[in-house]
Design an enzyme around this catalytic site. Structure first.
Site, mmCIF file in Angstrom:
data_model
loop_
_atom_site.group_PDB
_atom_site.id
_atom_site.type_symbol
_atom_site.label_atom_id
_atom_site.label_comp_id
_atom_site.label_asym_id
_atom_site.label_seq_id
_atom_site.Cartn_x
_atom_site.Cartn_y
_atom_site.Cartn_z
ATOM 1 N N GLY A 1 57.920 87.650 -4.394
ATOM 2 C CA GLY A 1 56.932 87.707 -3.308
ATOM 3 C C GLY A 1 55.884 86.613 -3.322
ATOM 4 N N GLY B 1 56.494 83.219 -3.102
ATOM 5 C CA GLY B 1 56.902 81.963 -2.461
ATOM 6 C C GLY B 1 56.070 81.657 -1.225
ATOM 7 N N CYS C 1 57.290 83.454 1.793
ATOM 8 C CA CYS C 1 57.627 84.866 1.583
ATOM 9 C C CYS C 1 56.686 85.766 2.352
ATOM 10 C CB CYS C 1 57.463 85.256 0.113
ATOM 11 S SG CYS C 1 58.566 84.414 -0.981
ATOM 12 N N THR D 1 57.353 89.225 1.633
ATOM 13 C CA THR D 1 57.747 90.461 0.937
ATOM 14 C C THR D 1 56.543 91.351 0.605
ATOM 15 O OG1 THR D 1 59.682 89.409 0.009
ATOM 16 C CG2 THR D 1 58.873 91.333 -1.162
ATOM 17 N N GLY E 1 58.524 80.519 -7.230
ATOM 18 C CA GLY E 1 57.756 81.057 -6.104
ATOM 19 C C GLY E 1 56.264 80.834 -6.262
ATOM 20 N N GLY E 2 55.684 80.113 -5.310
ATOM 21 C CA GLY E 2 54.234 79.932 -5.305
ATOM 22 C C GLY E 2 53.753 78.712 -6.061
ATOM 23 N N MET F 1 64.655 82.476 3.372
ATOM 24 C CA MET F 1 66.029 82.888 3.678
ATOM 25 C C MET F 1 66.076 84.297 4.263
ATOM 26 S SD MET F 1 67.436 80.131 3.262
ATOM 27 C CE MET F 1 68.809 80.830 4.146
#
Ligand code: XMP
Length: 346
Positions: free
Chosen positions: A180, A182, A185, A187, A217-218, A266
């Site tokens: 979560g 990214g 993201c 999420t 991510g991030g 994605m």
């Protein structure tokens, strides 16, 4: 407040940190030249890389051209899976260097894995949003029974030490850590779930399993890369930092202020429509980012910054960085001071 299984209320919410919450304290150094610093990292005993950077298996980040550029720079590119098996195998064949490609855990994943290996792929990445799952356990077991142990299997994503250890025990050789965080993201917005990425890295780095940890991510600056490596990551995986380049898939287009490319999650509406014709759970967004030119220049810049990062800790290699580094927390005023704050004043 945490509510446990019996419905009891607990006031023991854990505090977590991520990249901008911390800094690494500069330390005494005897390093005279950044060239003497060694950035070699191992995905497993037989797979060593000169640059601990992996490009994300996303359809606006890694195709054959990006994977080849990553390999040339000493890193790794994982070819995305959002295509037919034939097209993905074709991209694997066109990649020079190490060949790595993503698969899922349902549908054609076993046929895809077998075809990718026949095309020369020797690193498979089981690429799902929530990797701590029965389907992952089943896929890892099935793959190990079918393809044996010569092929490296990267798996993820996970956010906790328990999940990290489980994936290692189920047969993964390297594990993507981060849920979560990214840049594309959603999420955490859609589901309320996730763990700040640097926290997950610190938690998972306590594992005693012999598997590589990939922070994913991030990561938005070279400094974040150094923090992730210091926190225990063996590699970082990058999406936004490598997207929008000449080597990323997709067309350059002209906007109001110059050239742009698309970068999309994605699980975004746009990506899902393209690869499966409909949307299920939307947990990502699509974005346009300014065109950055060649990724080769970006990777050279990153390598220089990572070397500088190690020299500030007085570390000659990633192992020394991990053992010597000292993290401190910074408050809001520290975060402002850590940015190029002239921009907010004039
Ligand atoms: P950065 O921050 O480098 O993140 O751009 C790239 C990572 O984001 C993950 N990813 C997603 N996560 N929804 C998500 O919640 C999505 O649609 C999505 N697409 C990619 C993935 O781990 C990637 O490496």
């Amino acid at each position: 407040m945490i509510i446990d299984k019996e419905g009891m209320m607990k006031n023991n919410i854990n505090e977590t940190i991520t990249f901008d919450d911390v800094l690494l304290v500069p330390q005494y150094s005897e390093i005279l030249s950044r060239k003497t610093i060694d950035l070699i990292s191992e995905l497993d005993m037989n797979r060593k890389f000169d640059l601990p950077v992996i490009s994300s298996p996303m359809d606006t980040v890694t195709g054959a051209t990006m994977a080849t550029a990553m390999s040339k720079a000493g890193g790794l590119g994982v070819i995305h899976r959002y295509d037919t098996i034939d097209d993905q195998c074709d991209r694997v064949r066109r990649t020079n260097g190490t060949k790595a490609a993503a698969i899922g855990v349902t549908g054609d994943y076993l046929d895809r894995a077998t075809a990718l290996i026949k095309s020369g792929c020797d690193i498979l990445c089981i690429d799902v949003a929530h990797g701590h799952h029965a389907l992952m356990r089943h896929a890892l077991k099935t793959l190990r029974n079918t393809i044996g142990y010569d092929i490296h299997i990267m798996a993820g994503n996970v956010a906790t030490l328990e999940a990290f250890n489980d994936l290692a025990d189920w047969g993964a050789n390297s594990i993507r850590v981060g849920i979560g965080g990214g840049s594309i993201c959603s999420t955490r917005i859609q589901t309320g779930h996730g763990v700040p990425t640097l926290q997950s890295v610190m938690d998972c780095s306590r594992s005693d399993r012999s598997v590589a940890l990939i922070a994913d991510g991030g990561i938005k600056t070279p400094g974040d890369i150094v923090k992730a490596l210091a926190a225990g990551a063996d590699f970082v995986m990058l999406g936004s930092m490598l997207a929008g380049t000449a080597e990323s898939p997709g067309q350059v287009f002209y906007g109001k202020d110059g050239q742009y490319k698309s970068y999309r999650g994605m699980a975004s509406v746009e990506a899902q429509i393209d690869w499966r014709g409909h949307t299920a759970s939307v947990e990502g967004v699509s974005h346009t980012i300014p065109y950055k030119g060649s990724v080769v220049e970006i990777l050279m810049g990153l390598e220089g910054s990572i070397r500088s990062g190690l020299s500030y800790t007085g570390a000659l290699n990633l192992g020394e960085l991990r053992s010597k580094s000292k993290f401190i927390k910074q408050a809001a005023a520290g975060q402002t001071e850590s940015s190029t704050h002239i921009k907010s004043r004039y």
